[in-house]
Write a protein that holds these residues in place. Structure first.
Motif, PDB file in Angstrom:
ATOM      1  N   TRP A  26      13.916  40.137  24.662  1.00 33.08           N
ATOM      2  CA  TRP A  26      14.126  38.369  24.813  1.00 33.08           C
ATOM      3  C   TRP A  26      12.157  37.968  24.325  1.00 33.08           C
ATOM      4  CZ3 TRP A  26      18.601  36.708  24.980  1.00 33.08           C
ATOM      5  CH2 TRP A  26      19.393  38.061  25.669  1.00 33.08           C
ATOM      6  N   SER A  27      11.091  39.346  23.994  1.00 33.41           N
ATOM      7  CA  SER A  27      10.293  38.837  24.299  1.00 33.41           C
ATOM      8  C   SER A  27       9.972  38.899  22.170  1.00 33.41           C
ATOM      9  CB  SER A  27       9.350  39.459  24.610  1.00 33.41           C
ATOM     10  OG  SER A  27       9.226  41.397  23.718  1.00 33.41           O
ATOM     11  N   GLN A  28      11.052  39.281  21.738  1.00 28.97           N
ATOM     12  CA  GLN A  28      11.404  39.563  19.968  1.00 28.97           C
ATOM     13  C   GLN A  28      12.940  38.283  19.670  1.00 28.97           C
ATOM     14  OE1 GLN A  28      10.415  43.212  18.014  1.00 28.97           O
ATOM     15  NE2 GLN A  28      11.063  44.196  19.762  1.00 28.97           N
ATOM     16  N   THR A  29      12.648  37.657  20.529  1.00 30.97           N
ATOM     17  CA  THR A  29      14.075  36.812  20.562  1.00 30.97           C
ATOM     18  C   THR A  29      13.257  35.870  19.096  1.00 30.97           C
ATOM     19  OG1 THR A  29      15.040  36.379  22.423  1.00 30.97           O
ATOM     20  CG2 THR A  29      15.307  34.265  21.291  1.00 30.97           C
ATOM     21  N   ARG A  30      14.373  35.031  18.052  1.00 30.93           N
ATOM     22  CA  ARG A  30      13.789  34.439  16.905  1.00 30.93           C
ATOM     23  C   ARG A  30      14.638  33.761  16.436  1.00 30.93           C
ATOM     24  NH1 ARG A  30      13.907  38.713  11.664  1.00 30.93           N
ATOM     25  NH2 ARG A  30      14.665  40.155  12.414  1.00 30.93           N
ATOM     26  N   ILE A  31      14.671  32.450  15.183  1.00 28.30           N
ATOM     27  CA  ILE A  31      15.568  31.913  14.885  1.00 28.30           C
ATOM     28  C   ILE A  31      14.653  32.227  13.370  1.00 28.30           C
ATOM     29  CG2 ILE A  31      13.635  29.398  15.410  1.00 28.30           C
ATOM     30  CD1 ILE A  31      16.743  28.112  14.917  1.00 28.30           C
ATOM     31  N   ILE A  32      15.421  32.064  11.963  1.00 31.14           N
ATOM     32  CA  ILE A  32      15.144  31.964  11.083  1.00 31.14           C
ATOM     33  C   ILE A  32      16.374  30.778  10.614  1.00 31.14           C
ATOM     34  CG2 ILE A  32      16.051  32.750   8.763  1.00 31.14           C
ATOM     35  CD1 ILE A  32      16.128  35.507  10.624  1.00 31.14           C
ATOM     36  N   PHE A  33      15.471  29.880   9.533  1.00 36.35           N
ATOM     37  CA  PHE A  33      15.839  29.026   8.673  1.00 36.35           C
ATOM     38  C   PHE A  33      16.187  29.581   6.932  1.00 36.35           C
ATOM     39  CE2 PHE A  33      13.966  26.585  12.790  1.00 36.35           C
ATOM     40  CZ  PHE A  33      15.465  25.368  12.436  1.00 36.35           C
ATOM     41  N   VAL A  34      17.482  29.112   7.365  1.00 32.05           N
ATOM     42  CA  VAL A  34      17.807  28.978   5.325  1.00 32.05           C
ATOM     43  C   VAL A  34      18.072  27.842   4.989  1.00 32.05           C
ATOM     44  CG1 VAL A  34      19.302  30.730   3.428  1.00 32.05           C
ATOM     45  CG2 VAL A  34      18.234  31.732   5.818  1.00 32.05           C
ATOM     46  N   SER A  35      16.491  27.441   3.596  1.00 31.61           N
ATOM     47  CA  SER A  35      17.215  26.793   2.789  1.00 31.61           C
ATOM     48  C   SER A  35      16.331  26.994   1.280  1.00 31.61           C
ATOM     49  CB  SER A  35      15.789  25.239   3.298  1.00 31.61           C
ATOM     50  OG  SER A  35      15.915  24.264   2.062  1.00 31.61           O
ATOM     51  N   PRO A  36      17.099  26.330   0.212  1.00 32.38           N
ATOM     52  CA  PRO A  36      16.858  26.384  -0.934  1.00 32.38           C
ATOM     53  C   PRO A  36      15.001  26.183  -0.789  1.00 32.38           C
ATOM     54  CG  PRO A  36      19.075  25.329  -0.888  1.00 32.38           C
ATOM     55  CD  PRO A  36      18.466  25.237  -0.140  1.00 32.38           C
ATOM     56  N   SER A  37      14.170  25.235  -0.081  1.00 32.85           N
ATOM     57  CA  SER A  37      12.595  25.092  -0.003  1.00 32.85           C
ATOM     58  C   SER A  37      12.414  24.525   1.261  1.00 32.85           C
ATOM     59  CB  SER A  37      12.760  24.259  -1.945  1.00 32.85           C
ATOM     60  OG  SER A  37      13.678  23.058  -1.535  1.00 32.85           O
ATOM     61  N   PHE A  38      11.195  24.567   0.928  1.00 31.84           N
ATOM     62  CA  PHE A  38      10.460  23.922   2.348  1.00 31.84           C
ATOM     63  C   PHE A  38       9.782  23.252   1.338  1.00 31.84           C
ATOM     64  CE2 PHE A  38      12.519  27.628   3.967  1.00 31.84           C
ATOM     65  CZ  PHE A  38      13.502  27.486   4.673  1.00 31.84           C
ATOM     66  N   THR A  39       8.953  22.479   2.884  1.00 33.44           N
ATOM     67  CA  THR A  39       7.995  21.232   2.460  1.00 33.44           C
ATOM     68  C   THR A  39       6.656  21.785   2.760  1.00 33.44           C
ATOM     69  OG1 THR A  39       7.665  19.824   4.578  1.00 33.44           O
ATOM     70  CG2 THR A  39       9.364  19.214   2.470  1.00 33.44           C
ATOM     71  N   ASP A  40       5.888  22.114   2.251  1.00 37.01           N
ATOM     72  CA  ASP A  40       4.030  22.530   3.133  1.00 37.01           C
ATOM     73  C   ASP A  40       4.036  22.120   4.059  1.00 37.01           C
ATOM     74  OD1 ASP A  40       4.086  23.018   0.864  1.00 37.01           O
ATOM     75  OD2 ASP A  40       2.335  21.870   0.159  1.00 37.01           O
ATOM     76  N   PHE A  41       4.849  20.795   4.662  1.00 37.34           N
ATOM     77  CA  PHE A  41       4.757  20.643   6.509  1.00 37.34           C
ATOM     78  C   PHE A  41       5.533  21.400   7.190  1.00 37.34           C
ATOM     79  CE2 PHE A  41       5.998  18.709  10.295  1.00 37.34           C
ATOM     80  CZ  PHE A  41       4.742  17.892  10.988  1.00 37.34           C
ATOM     81  N   GLN A  42       6.219  22.182   6.020  1.00 41.69           N
ATOM     82  CA  GLN A  42       7.065  22.599   7.210  1.00 41.69           C
ATOM     83  C   GLN A  42       6.757  24.119   7.671  1.00 41.69           C
ATOM     84  OE1 GLN A  42      10.523  22.074   4.502  1.00 41.69           O
ATOM     85  NE2 GLN A  42      11.580  20.531   6.488  1.00 41.69           N
TER      86      GLN A  42
END
Length: 304
Positions: free
Chosen positions: A115-131
């Protein structure tokens, strides 16, 4: 990043074919999940406690679950949703294991999952600098992947790398808030520093010499660092595994013992013997005497 296509020695800029719906991104990504990420598909539209997860996947290398979310627009908070979903997984671990066991031919037990290597991936055409900045913590467990589609059926997938100086989420004051505090406690970042933390200067130097020499064999090689090993990866496939020990480095080559050309007979056959990584070939090194020869063995894997 602009992509070009060569036509009669002339470069022509590829025209982007934007995704109209998030579902288009999801369908494309799920259909090619292993090719894009090396992950095992578990469930699409997985619902738990009134939360709908776009894609549930499993990383067999790290023995950890991965949540994948798709976004077509840029006006959303990856940090809020990411922290919420990571906390959801860590709170309802049994539900994720049950879903895996009902969906797959193999069965997991709670202790089988790291569980220590649990992760989430967001997939999008682009991301903002803030993200990008808001997720730039080495142990937060949130990754951003950019995907673009071009005319002619060309697709690019680019996992955004966190900066080398990315801080730990444990250093930030907001760690005292509920969800992030739990995530910071459970999720661990495994990097070179983790594997070298209690090693002697001689072993550290030995590792660096072997690491740099192997990476120089091909521009496509990159490190894939897990809890129990450091792997050298090409096209999402681990070729070489390192386990850094007190007085030596154990190396495993991802190839059948019968397929390796080893005139010096340095390779040990570990077929049927438990060991880290894949492949049947094991080496032990405590100096650089056989460095060039071992590189010649690694080159055999690069030709496959």
């Amino acid at each position: 990043m602009q992509l070009y296509q060569t036509q009669a020695e002339t470069l022509t800029a590829l025209t982007e074919d934007p995704f109209r719906l998030e579902k288009e991104i999801q369908t494309l990504f799920e259909s090619n999940l292993y090719s894009f990420t090396g992950l095992e598909f578990v469930k699409s539209e997985f619902t738990i406690k009134n939360n709908r997860i776009d894609t549930l996947a499993f990383d067999s290398e790290s023995q950890a679950f991965v949540i994948i979310e798709y976004k077509r627009e840029r006006n959303y908070s990856v940090i809020d949703q990411g922290v919420s979903y990571l906390n959801l997984m860590l709170e309802y671990k049994a539900d994720f294991i049950v879903e895996y066991n009902e969906s797959q031919s193999q069965h997991l037990k709670r202790q089988d999952v790291d569980w220590s290597q649990t992760r989430i991936i967001f997939v999008s055409p682009s991301f903002t600098d803030f993200q990008k900045q808001s997720t730039n913590f080495k142990d937060l467990g949130i990754e951003l992947w950019e995907i673009k589609r071009y005319q002619g059926g060309i697709v690019s997938v680019n996992p955004l790398q966190k900066t080398k100086s990315a801080p730990s989420i444990k250093q930030v004051q907001i760690v005292e808030s509920g969800d992030i505090k739990k995530i910071a406690k459970e999720i661990q970042q495994y990097d070179e520093d983790y594997h070298l933390a209690d090693k002697t200067d001689d072993i550290k130097e030995l590792y660096e010499q072997f690491r740099n020499s192997i990476l120089n064999l091909s521009p496509d090689l990159e490190l894939n660092i897990k809890k129990v090993y450091i792997a050298f990866q090409k096209n999402k496939r681990n070729l070489v595994y390192f386990s850094i020990q007190k007085n030596q480095i154990k190396i495993w080559l991802n190839v059948k013992f019968t397929d390796i050309d080893d005139p010096k007979n340095l390779v040990k056959n570990v077929t049927g013997i438990d060991h880290y990584g894949s492949g049947d070939c094991e080496l032990k090194v405590c100096d650089t005497e056989d460095l060039e020869y071992i590189l010649s063995l690694v080159k055999q894997l690069l030709k496959e």
